[in-house]
Design a protein around this motif. Sequence first.
Motif, PDB file in Angstrom:
ATOM      1  N   ASP A 105      19.334  82.801   6.229  1.00  7.68           N
ATOM      2  CA  ASP A 105      18.603  82.848   4.965  1.00  7.68           C
ATOM      3  C   ASP A 105      17.120  82.816   5.307  1.00  7.68           C
ATOM      4  O   ASP A 105      16.657  81.866   5.942  1.00  7.68           O
ATOM      5  CB  ASP A 105      18.996  81.623   4.115  1.00  7.68           C
ATOM      6  CG  ASP A 105      18.651  81.796   2.658  1.00  7.68           C
ATOM      7  OD1 ASP A 105      18.113  82.866   2.296  1.00  7.68           O
ATOM      8  OD2 ASP A 105      18.918  80.861   1.877  1.00  7.68           O
ATOM      9  N   ARG A 106      16.420  83.863   4.929  1.00  2.00           N
ATOM     10  CA  ARG A 106      14.966  83.860   5.157  1.00  2.00           C
ATOM     11  C   ARG A 106      14.333  83.068   4.036  1.00  2.00           C
ATOM     12  O   ARG A 106      14.227  83.545   2.912  1.00  2.00           O
ATOM     13  CB  ARG A 106      14.429  85.297   5.140  1.00  2.00           C
ATOM     14  CG  ARG A 106      14.465  85.912   6.520  1.00  2.00           C
ATOM     15  CD  ARG A 106      13.681  87.171   6.663  1.00  2.00           C
ATOM     16  NE  ARG A 106      13.257  87.826   5.453  1.00  2.00           N
ATOM     17  CZ  ARG A 106      12.146  88.535   5.353  1.00  2.00           C
ATOM     18  NH1 ARG A 106      11.352  88.637   6.387  1.00  2.00           N
ATOM     19  NH2 ARG A 106      11.838  89.156   4.241  1.00  2.00           N
ATOM     20  N   ALA A 107      13.947  81.837   4.338  1.00  2.00           N
ATOM     21  CA  ALA A 107      13.468  80.952   3.277  1.00  2.00           C
ATOM     22  C   ALA A 107      12.101  80.383   3.617  1.00  2.00           C
ATOM     23  O   ALA A 107      11.774  80.172   4.786  1.00  2.00           O
ATOM     24  CB  ALA A 107      14.457  79.807   3.070  1.00  2.00           C
ATOM     25  N   VAL A 108      11.313  80.149   2.580  1.00  2.00           N
ATOM     26  CA  VAL A 108      10.047  79.436   2.722  1.00  2.00           C
ATOM     27  C   VAL A 108      10.101  78.253   1.762  1.00  2.00           C
ATOM     28  O   VAL A 108      10.517  78.407   0.602  1.00  2.00           O
ATOM     29  CB  VAL A 108       8.846  80.354   2.406  1.00  2.00           C
ATOM     30  CG1 VAL A 108       7.555  79.557   2.267  1.00  2.00           C
ATOM     31  CG2 VAL A 108       8.689  81.415   3.502  1.00  2.00           C
ATOM     32  N   ALA A 109       9.722  77.078   2.241  1.00  2.00           N
ATOM     33  CA  ALA A 109       9.729  75.896   1.383  1.00  2.00           C
ATOM     34  C   ALA A 109       8.404  75.802   0.633  1.00  2.00           C
ATOM     35  O   ALA A 109       7.337  75.980   1.220  1.00  2.00           O
ATOM     36  CB  ALA A 109       9.946  74.638   2.223  1.00  2.00           C
ATOM     37  N   VAL A 110       8.507  75.552  -0.659  1.00  2.00           N
ATOM     38  CA  VAL A 110       7.311  75.361  -1.488  1.00  2.00           C
ATOM     39  C   VAL A 110       7.394  73.936  -2.022  1.00  2.00           C
ATOM     40  O   VAL A 110       8.322  73.605  -2.764  1.00  2.00           O
ATOM     41  CB  VAL A 110       7.272  76.384  -2.649  1.00  2.00           C
ATOM     42  CG1 VAL A 110       6.034  76.175  -3.518  1.00  2.00           C
ATOM     43  CG2 VAL A 110       7.308  77.808  -2.103  1.00  2.00           C
ATOM     44  N   ARG A 125       4.053  78.526  -9.080  1.00  2.00           N
ATOM     45  CA  ARG A 125       4.782  79.616  -9.738  1.00  2.00           C
ATOM     46  C   ARG A 125       4.419  80.957  -9.113  1.00  2.00           C
ATOM     47  O   ARG A 125       5.284  81.793  -8.840  1.00  2.00           O
ATOM     48  CB  ARG A 125       4.457  79.635 -11.244  1.00  2.00           C
ATOM     49  CG  ARG A 125       5.243  78.603 -12.046  1.00  2.00           C
ATOM     50  CD  ARG A 125       5.165  78.889 -13.540  1.00  2.00           C
ATOM     51  NE  ARG A 125       3.812  78.704 -14.048  1.00  2.00           N
ATOM     52  CZ  ARG A 125       3.353  77.562 -14.572  1.00  2.00           C
ATOM     53  NH1 ARG A 125       4.164  76.517 -14.680  1.00  2.00           N
ATOM     54  NH2 ARG A 125       2.117  77.474 -15.012  1.00  2.00           N
ATOM     55  N   ALA A 126       3.114  81.162  -8.869  1.00  2.00           N
ATOM     56  CA  ALA A 126       2.661  82.456  -8.330  1.00  2.00           C
ATOM     57  C   ALA A 126       3.257  82.707  -6.943  1.00  2.00           C
ATOM     58  O   ALA A 126       3.761  83.798  -6.659  1.00  2.00           O
ATOM     59  CB  ALA A 126       1.127  82.480  -8.260  1.00  2.00           C
ATOM     60  N   VAL A 127       3.220  81.675  -6.096  1.00  2.00           N
ATOM     61  CA  VAL A 127       3.754  81.837  -4.732  1.00  2.00           C
ATOM     62  C   VAL A 127       5.253  82.101  -4.789  1.00  2.00           C
ATOM     63  O   VAL A 127       5.771  83.006  -4.120  1.00  2.00           O
ATOM     64  CB  VAL A 127       3.478  80.565  -3.900  1.00  2.00           C
ATOM     65  CG1 VAL A 127       4.184  80.627  -2.563  1.00  2.00           C
ATOM     66  CG2 VAL A 127       2.000  80.369  -3.707  1.00  2.00           C
ATOM     67  N   SER A 128       5.957  81.334  -5.604  1.00  2.00           N
ATOM     68  CA  SER A 128       7.418  81.468  -5.649  1.00  2.00           C
ATOM     69  C   SER A 128       7.827  82.816  -6.229  1.00  2.00           C
ATOM     70  O   SER A 128       8.788  83.431  -5.754  1.00  2.00           O
ATOM     71  CB  SER A 128       8.015  80.330  -6.477  1.00  2.00           C
ATOM     72  OG  SER A 128       7.605  79.101  -5.923  1.00  2.00           O
ATOM     73  N   ARG A 134       9.591  89.465  -2.789  1.00  2.00           N
ATOM     74  CA  ARG A 134       9.692  89.970  -1.408  1.00  2.00           C
ATOM     75  C   ARG A 134      11.097  89.775  -0.833  1.00  2.00           C
ATOM     76  O   ARG A 134      11.334  90.054   0.332  1.00  2.00           O
ATOM     77  CB  ARG A 134       8.707  89.217  -0.506  1.00  2.00           C
ATOM     78  CG  ARG A 134       7.268  89.652  -0.626  1.00  2.00           C
ATOM     79  CD  ARG A 134       6.390  88.642   0.106  1.00  2.00           C
ATOM     80  NE  ARG A 134       5.054  89.133   0.366  1.00  2.00           N
ATOM     81  CZ  ARG A 134       4.099  89.264  -0.540  1.00  2.00           C
ATOM     82  NH1 ARG A 134       4.362  88.969  -1.798  1.00  2.00           N
ATOM     83  NH2 ARG A 134       2.898  89.712  -0.200  1.00  2.00           N
ATOM     84  N   GLY A 135      11.980  89.204  -1.623  1.00  2.00           N
ATOM     85  CA  GLY A 135      13.343  88.963  -1.131  1.00  2.00           C
ATOM     86  C   GLY A 135      13.448  87.731  -0.251  1.00  2.00           C
ATOM     87  O   GLY A 135      14.397  87.580   0.521  1.00  2.00           O
ATOM     88  N   GLY A 158      14.308  86.444 -10.736  1.00  2.00           N
ATOM     89  CA  GLY A 158      15.576  87.011 -10.273  1.00  2.00           C
ATOM     90  C   GLY A 158      15.780  86.824  -8.778  1.00  2.00           C
ATOM     91  O   GLY A 158      16.591  87.514  -8.159  1.00  2.00           O
ATOM     92  N   GLY A 159      15.038  85.879  -8.195  1.00  2.00           N
ATOM     93  CA  GLY A 159      15.144  85.659  -6.749  1.00  2.00           C
ATOM     94  C   GLY A 159      16.136  84.567  -6.408  1.00  2.00           C
ATOM     95  O   GLY A 159      16.780  83.977  -7.294  1.00  2.00           O
ATOM     96  N   ARG A 160      16.217  84.278  -5.118  1.00  2.00           N
ATOM     97  CA  ARG A 160      17.143  83.236  -4.663  1.00  2.00           C
ATOM     98  C   ARG A 160      16.369  81.950  -4.441  1.00  2.00           C
ATOM     99  O   ARG A 160      15.251  81.962  -3.914  1.00  2.00           O
ATOM    100  CB  ARG A 160      17.782  83.692  -3.342  1.00  2.00           C
ATOM    101  CG  ARG A 160      18.655  82.637  -2.675  1.00  2.00           C
ATOM    102  CD  ARG A 160      19.410  83.244  -1.493  1.00  2.00           C
ATOM    103  NE  ARG A 160      19.925  82.233  -0.570  1.00  2.00           N
ATOM    104  CZ  ARG A 160      21.068  81.563  -0.731  1.00  2.00           C
ATOM    105  NH1 ARG A 160      21.815  81.788  -1.793  1.00  2.00           N
ATOM    106  NH2 ARG A 160      21.462  80.670   0.169  1.00  2.00           N
TER     107      ARG A 160
END
Lengths: 300, 237
Positions: A105-110, A125-128, A134-135, A158-160
């Motif tokens: 899972d290509r994930a970034v923590a916010v 909100r903007a970053v997420s 970007r998927g 509509g993202g994960r």
Amino acid sequence: MIERAALIALLRRSGTSWSEIALSIQEIGSAATVLDRTVGQRDTLFPETDTAAGLIADAAEEITGWRAEGIGVHAFFDSTYPAQLLGIREMPPLLFTRGDLRVRDRAVAVVGSRSATDEGLRISRAVSTSLANRGVTVASGLAKGIDTAAHTAALEAGGRTVAVIGTGIQRYYPAANRQLQDQISDVGLVLSQFWPDAAPSKQSFPMRNAVMSGYAAATVVVEAGEKSGARIQARLALHHGRPVVLTSQVMQCDWAKAFAENPGVYVARGTVELLDAIDDILSRLPTEAGLENFPDLAIL
Amino acid sequence: MQRNYLRNPLPPYPWICPTCRGVRTEGYPLCFRCQSHRDHSDGGLADLVVPISYSPRKGQHHHNLRTYKGTAPSEQARWSLLAVLLLFLHDHLACIAKRTGATPTHVTTVPSTRSRPGQHPLASLIGSRLDLPWIACAANSEYGPDDREFHPDWFAPTLGDGPVHALILDDTWTTGARAQSLAYALKSAGAATVATVVLGRHVDPDYPPSKRLLSAIATPVFDTVHCSVEDDGTQVL
């Protein structure tokens, strides 16, 4: 199933740290063998009456009960376990999940403050939203404030999104996020490293931050106070060798100013710079092809 | 390469062993273990021991060194360790050659004594990236995986014809008994020089003398330009 039940039986027995249990299994190659070697070895006043087979049967029953509730149970040696969590020193030997668990899972923590400012919420909100577009999966901690804004924006785009929670997976904390947690279970993933009925505790949230850092390729700290959990996560991410992105809001904190000197720390002034930093980080990630794409170094 | 969890070996202060860079008792030339290896080997040990980084127990580097192999290996650990090792050799093999007087001609790993079948995990991680022939080496099954003493007959390397300047690569140096037993066996078999490079010099935080070392490496700085070979021109073996 026997191996997973043997792991649970080992973790249920007190006295040895979870990480030591995992490393023993890693070295010896079988949880059932480690359990066999452990049972009956305790130095107690009364002889131990447990048998390895009995403990495994009890644990198997527990697994069946959790599964009946829709809870996924994953051991670190299972093929379903997230690959990126194997790489951190706080690797949870066991994970409980609801939703769509992916090995890769290509994930970034916010992450950021619970008592967020309007500007902090806007950035979150903007970053997420951009990550979702970007998927890239948005990982966060389901807390009030920045976390809630991050999860919600990812869902709306509509993202994960993945919620790494600081309690057992049968609980809702904070109660106000009950519906959000259920929504994430339906379309994303809720993940917990604690026994399913575990209550929140002072220790559980920093432990959760370590796992969130490990789940994500990088951590973005949107807004944080001098003593927030987000600061803890930034520190853990650096220990893990994972990049950290700090916003100009965060840079007002003393800890962040000292932090920014470390390799792997990006300071982003504004959303555009923040997304550039994330693009840069994502472009450097090891690929799924593993070591085949490792850069060639002329050594001799 | 992320390096926040790596720590350069300390220079051979009066309390740091000049061979392995662990803690030594002040007033003694080496730490207890390195002195013991030396006493049992007539000095036929590695010409040079080069730890790349300290590896405190339960730290991230320690985790990587334990999980790049075994059940459920971590891809990230494999990637990170390969990067650390190859970049180090790229930058510092010349330092090693300068000290031993010869560029390595052969490479080897310390055979696993945990009786895992197949190639050594470090050898399979490196593959053919070093472009050097690998030395095959058998292990004497008389000595178990938890043996911490030097044994001159622990390993039996097979050397071909021609001069051999061996480079031993190992993941973790705890007591150094295995790596030094292999260095001894290589020299006995005819290797002209032996240099040992280890990814992690293990540090046990529960060992009281380690506290001084851990506090000296508390600041997160790992300088890739620096290597322990440059620290001192008189490494005592």
